[in-house]
Design an enzyme around this catalytic site. Structure first.
Site, PDB file in Angstrom:
ATOM      1  N   SER A 257      -2.884   0.020  14.514  1.00  0.00           N
ATOM      2  CA  SER A 257      -3.540   1.316  14.774  1.00  0.00           C
ATOM      3  C   SER A 257      -3.835   1.393  16.264  1.00  0.00           C
ATOM      4  O   SER A 257      -4.020   0.351  16.913  1.00  0.00           O
ATOM      5  CB  SER A 257      -4.853   1.405  13.996  1.00  0.00           C
TER       6      SER A 257
ATOM      7  N   ASP B  51      -3.173  -7.122  -5.092  1.00  0.00           N
ATOM      8  CA  ASP B  51      -4.156  -6.959  -4.019  1.00  0.00           C
ATOM      9  C   ASP B  51      -3.708  -7.892  -2.890  1.00  0.00           C
ATOM     10  O   ASP B  51      -3.686  -9.120  -3.072  1.00  0.00           O
ATOM     11  CB  ASP B  51      -5.541  -7.357  -4.553  1.00  0.00           C
ATOM     12  N   VAL B  52      -3.353  -7.310  -1.737  1.00  0.00           N
ATOM     13  CA  VAL B  52      -2.758  -8.132  -0.672  1.00  0.00           C
ATOM     14  C   VAL B  52      -3.733  -9.160  -0.092  1.00  0.00           C
ATOM     15  O   VAL B  52      -3.315 -10.067   0.625  1.00  0.00           O
ATOM     16  CB  VAL B  52      -2.181  -7.265   0.485  1.00  0.00           C
TER      17      VAL B  52
ATOM     18  N   GLY C 161       0.820  -1.217   0.000  1.00  0.00           N
ATOM     19  CA  GLY C 161       0.000   0.000   0.000  1.00  0.00           C
ATOM     20  C   GLY C 161       0.844   1.253   0.000  1.00  0.00           C
ATOM     21  O   GLY C 161       0.591   2.197   0.745  1.00  0.00           O
ATOM     22  N   ALA C 162       1.854   1.274  -0.894  1.00  0.00           N
ATOM     23  CA  ALA C 162       2.900   2.308  -0.800  1.00  0.00           C
ATOM     24  C   ALA C 162       2.723   3.449  -1.795  1.00  0.00           C
ATOM     25  O   ALA C 162       3.618   4.284  -1.932  1.00  0.00           O
ATOM     26  CB  ALA C 162       4.270   1.648  -0.995  1.00  0.00           C
ATOM     27  N   SER C 163       1.573   3.518  -2.469  1.00  0.00           N
ATOM     28  CA  SER C 163       1.432   4.560  -3.498  1.00  0.00           C
ATOM     29  C   SER C 163       1.059   5.918  -2.917  1.00  0.00           C
ATOM     30  O   SER C 163       1.086   6.927  -3.625  1.00  0.00           O
ATOM     31  CB  SER C 163       0.380   4.130  -4.526  1.00  0.00           C
TER      32      SER C 163
ATOM     33  N   LYS D 221      -7.677  -4.602  13.292  1.00  0.00           N
ATOM     34  CA  LYS D 221      -6.378  -4.123  13.782  1.00  0.00           C
ATOM     35  C   LYS D 221      -5.973  -4.828  15.084  1.00  0.00           C
ATOM     36  O   LYS D 221      -4.783  -5.057  15.321  1.00  0.00           O
ATOM     37  CB  LYS D 221      -6.424  -2.600  13.985  1.00  0.00           C
TER      38      LYS D 221
ATOM     39  N   ILE E 175      -2.952  10.332  11.556  1.00  0.00           N
ATOM     40  CA  ILE E 175      -1.859  10.749  10.681  1.00  0.00           C
ATOM     41  C   ILE E 175      -2.471  11.409   9.443  1.00  0.00           C
ATOM     42  O   ILE E 175      -3.456  10.886   8.890  1.00  0.00           O
ATOM     43  CB  ILE E 175      -1.002   9.528  10.244  1.00  0.00           C
TER      44      ILE E 175
ATOM     45  N   TYR F 206     -13.074  -2.282  11.518  1.00  0.00           N
ATOM     46  CA  TYR F 206     -11.694  -1.768  11.580  1.00  0.00           C
ATOM     47  C   TYR F 206     -10.988  -2.161  12.888  1.00  0.00           C
ATOM     48  O   TYR F 206      -9.870  -2.678  12.862  1.00  0.00           O
ATOM     49  CB  TYR F 206     -11.726  -0.252  11.414  1.00  0.00           C
TER      50      TYR F 206
HETATM   51  P1  NAI Z   1      -4.353   5.540   2.630  1.00  0.00           P
HETATM   52  O1  NAI Z   1      -5.751   5.193   2.240  1.00  0.00           O
HETATM   53  O2  NAI Z   1      -3.870   6.907   2.349  1.00  0.00           O
HETATM   54  O3  NAI Z   1      -3.347   4.479   2.014  1.00  0.00           O
HETATM   55  C1  NAI Z   1      -3.619   3.116   2.087  1.00  0.00           C
HETATM   56  C2  NAI Z   1      -2.915   2.418   0.955  1.00  0.00           C
HETATM   57  O4  NAI Z   1      -3.247   1.027   0.962  1.00  0.00           O
HETATM   58  C3  NAI Z   1      -3.325   2.959  -0.406  1.00  0.00           C
HETATM   59  O5  NAI Z   1      -2.185   3.144  -1.197  1.00  0.00           O
HETATM   60  C4  NAI Z   1      -4.215   1.858  -0.967  1.00  0.00           C
HETATM   61  O6  NAI Z   1      -4.207   1.818  -2.382  1.00  0.00           O
HETATM   62  C5  NAI Z   1      -3.546   0.636  -0.358  1.00  0.00           C
HETATM   63  N1  NAI Z   1      -4.419  -0.530  -0.378  1.00  0.00           N
HETATM   64  C6  NAI Z   1      -5.712  -0.612   0.012  1.00  0.00           C
HETATM   65  N2  NAI Z   1      -6.174  -1.845  -0.192  1.00  0.00           N
HETATM   66  C7  NAI Z   1      -5.165  -2.561  -0.713  1.00  0.00           C
HETATM   67  C8  NAI Z   1      -5.026  -3.906  -1.146  1.00  0.00           C
HETATM   68  N3  NAI Z   1      -6.055  -4.755  -1.093  1.00  0.00           N
HETATM   69  N4  NAI Z   1      -3.829  -4.326  -1.627  1.00  0.00           N
HETATM   70  C9  NAI Z   1      -2.780  -3.471  -1.697  1.00  0.00           C
HETATM   71  N5  NAI Z   1      -2.865  -2.184  -1.318  1.00  0.00           N
HETATM   72  C10 NAI Z   1      -4.033  -1.732  -0.832  1.00  0.00           C
HETATM   73  O7  NAI Z   1      -4.216   5.215   4.183  1.00  0.00           O
HETATM   74  P2  NAI Z   1      -3.089   5.598   5.259  1.00  0.00           P
HETATM   75  O8  NAI Z   1      -3.699   6.571   6.179  1.00  0.00           O
HETATM   76  O9  NAI Z   1      -1.809   5.894   4.603  1.00  0.00           O
HETATM   77  O10 NAI Z   1      -3.024   4.198   6.034  1.00  0.00           O
HETATM   78  C11 NAI Z   1      -1.945   3.298   5.926  1.00  0.00           C
HETATM   79  C12 NAI Z   1      -2.065   2.285   7.053  1.00  0.00           C
HETATM   80  O11 NAI Z   1      -2.004   2.967   8.298  1.00  0.00           O
HETATM   81  C13 NAI Z   1      -3.391   1.519   7.042  1.00  0.00           C
HETATM   82  O12 NAI Z   1      -3.154   0.174   7.426  1.00  0.00           O
HETATM   83  C14 NAI Z   1      -4.208   2.230   8.102  1.00  0.00           C
HETATM   84  O13 NAI Z   1      -5.174   1.405   8.675  1.00  0.00           O
HETATM   85  C15 NAI Z   1      -3.115   2.601   9.097  1.00  0.00           C
HETATM   86  N6  NAI Z   1      -3.461   3.703   9.979  1.00  0.00           N
HETATM   87  C16 NAI Z   1      -3.710   4.953   9.488  1.00  0.00           C
HETATM   88  C17 NAI Z   1      -3.999   5.986  10.362  1.00  0.00           C
HETATM   89  C18 NAI Z   1      -4.277   7.398   9.895  1.00  0.00           C
HETATM   90  O14 NAI Z   1      -4.687   8.238  10.708  1.00  0.00           O
HETATM   91  N7  NAI Z   1      -4.044   7.744   8.642  1.00  0.00           N
HETATM   92  C19 NAI Z   1      -4.102   5.765  11.811  1.00  0.00           C
HETATM   93  C20 NAI Z   1      -3.789   4.417  12.217  1.00  0.00           C
HETATM   94  C21 NAI Z   1      -3.489   3.432  11.327  1.00  0.00           C
END
Ligand code: NAI
Length: 265
Positions: free
Chosen positions: A143, A63-64, A12-14, A160, A189, A156
């Site tokens: 999280s 897709d993970v 999910g690094a994009s 987690k 974040i 969710y």
């Molecule tokens: P985001 O939505 O900006 O990024 C998530 C990424 O995961 C995206 O690039 C998306 O395309 C990718 N993704 C989604 N489903 C996927 C799949 N099936 N296979 C591969 N890639 C997939 O979210 P964010 O905020 O960067 O979150 C990253 C991680 O941090 C997540 O696990 C989220 O639950 C966790 N997190 C985020 C918080 C926040 O406040 N932003 C707080 C606590 C945890």
């Protein structure tokens, strides 16, 4: 550069935290496999930024939550770089809903991506690490919602909490292979996911007030924790969960005081 010569796969690094972690690990010296599911253009842009830093990078679409795609992704990574030293399970989704209204397909999708996806990636990369006999490091992005209920967050919080349990299980089972497995539990974040959850400045300001440090964290701050856990500086740390949340998880009495100040006549 504490990760010089290491190969890291970040899911999910994009965008968001995954993008920040990829760049942070690259700055620390690692070459990066940039995973994405649909946002290939975003992942290509991250890979290009990594190359600008002087590191190698490839994009691996998968897709993970799908085991065949995860296996293919790991094969692509091994073909490109020959090994994987660091796995960061960051991909995650959030589908809000009061629990009594959660649709079965939404429950399944959140559990499939957030928990089963972590299991599938750990298993596929873990098998490679075990076979290679050089140890390895896995960091799972959980999280603070895995510790306390994300109200109206549907599946969710259970997903987690499952990531935290899986992290501890893997840490114990794989310690004998020299594989360290730890979790990072971020608080709020600033990412596209968070922007979607708090779409107005007013809502964001209210969210900030609930954090003792009175602000959101940044993907760069999460990357620093992950780079530490991935490095030999954390050589005796496994089965741990590091919260990086501006004090959120320990803030109940702070919140009670905030609420009292807001409601005082
Ligand atoms: P985001 O939505 O900006 O990024 C998530 C990424 O995961 C995206 O690039 C998306 O395309 C990718 N993704 C989604 N489903 C996927 C799949 N099936 N296979 C591969 N890639 C997939 O979210 P964010 O905020 O960067 O979150 C990253 C991680 O941090 C997540 O696990 C989220 O639950 C966790 N997190 C985020 C918080 C926040 O406040 N932003 C707080 C606590 C945890």
């Amino acid at each position: 550069m504490k990760l010089k010569g290491k190969i890291a796969l970040v899911t999910g690094a994009s965008q968001g935290i995954g993008r920040g972690i990829s760049l942070g690990l690259a700055e620390a010296g690692a070459d990066i496999v940039v995973n994405c599911d649909r946002n290939i253009a975003g992942a290509e842009a991250v890979a290009q930024e990594i190359r600008t830093l002087g590191r190698r990078a490839i994009v691996a679409q998968a897709d993970v939550s799908k085991s065949a795609e995860v296996k293919r992704m790991v094969q692509e990574a091994l073909q490109a770089f020959g090994a994987i030293d660091i796995l960061v399970n960051n991909a995650g989704i959030f589908i809000p809903s009061p629990i009594e209204e959660v649709q079965e397909e939404d429950w399944d999708r959140v559990m499939d991506v957030n928990l089963k996806g972590v299991f599938l990636c750990c298993q596929a990369v873990g098998r490679h690490m075990i076979e290679r006999k050089s140890g390895g490091v896995i960091i799972n992005v959980a999280s603070i919602s895995g510790h306390m209920p994300e109200v109206n967050g549907g599946a969710y919080t259970p997903s987690k909490a499952g990531v935290l349990a899986l992290t501890r299980l893997l840490a114990v089972e794989w310690a004998k292979y020299g594989i360290r497995v730890n979790a990072l539990s971020p608080g709020p974040i600033m990412t596209p996911l968070q922007r979607a959850a708090f779409p107005s400045e007013k809502l964001l300001a209210a969210r900030n007030r609930a954090v003792p440090m009175n602000r959101h964290g940044t993907p760069e701050e999460m990357a620093k924790v992950v780079a530490f856990l991935a490095s030999d500086d954390a050589s005796y740390i496994t089965g741990a969960d590091i919260t990086a949340d501006g004090g959120s998880l320990v803030s109940m009495f702070y919140l009670v005081r905030q609420l009292a100040e807001c409601t005082e006549p």
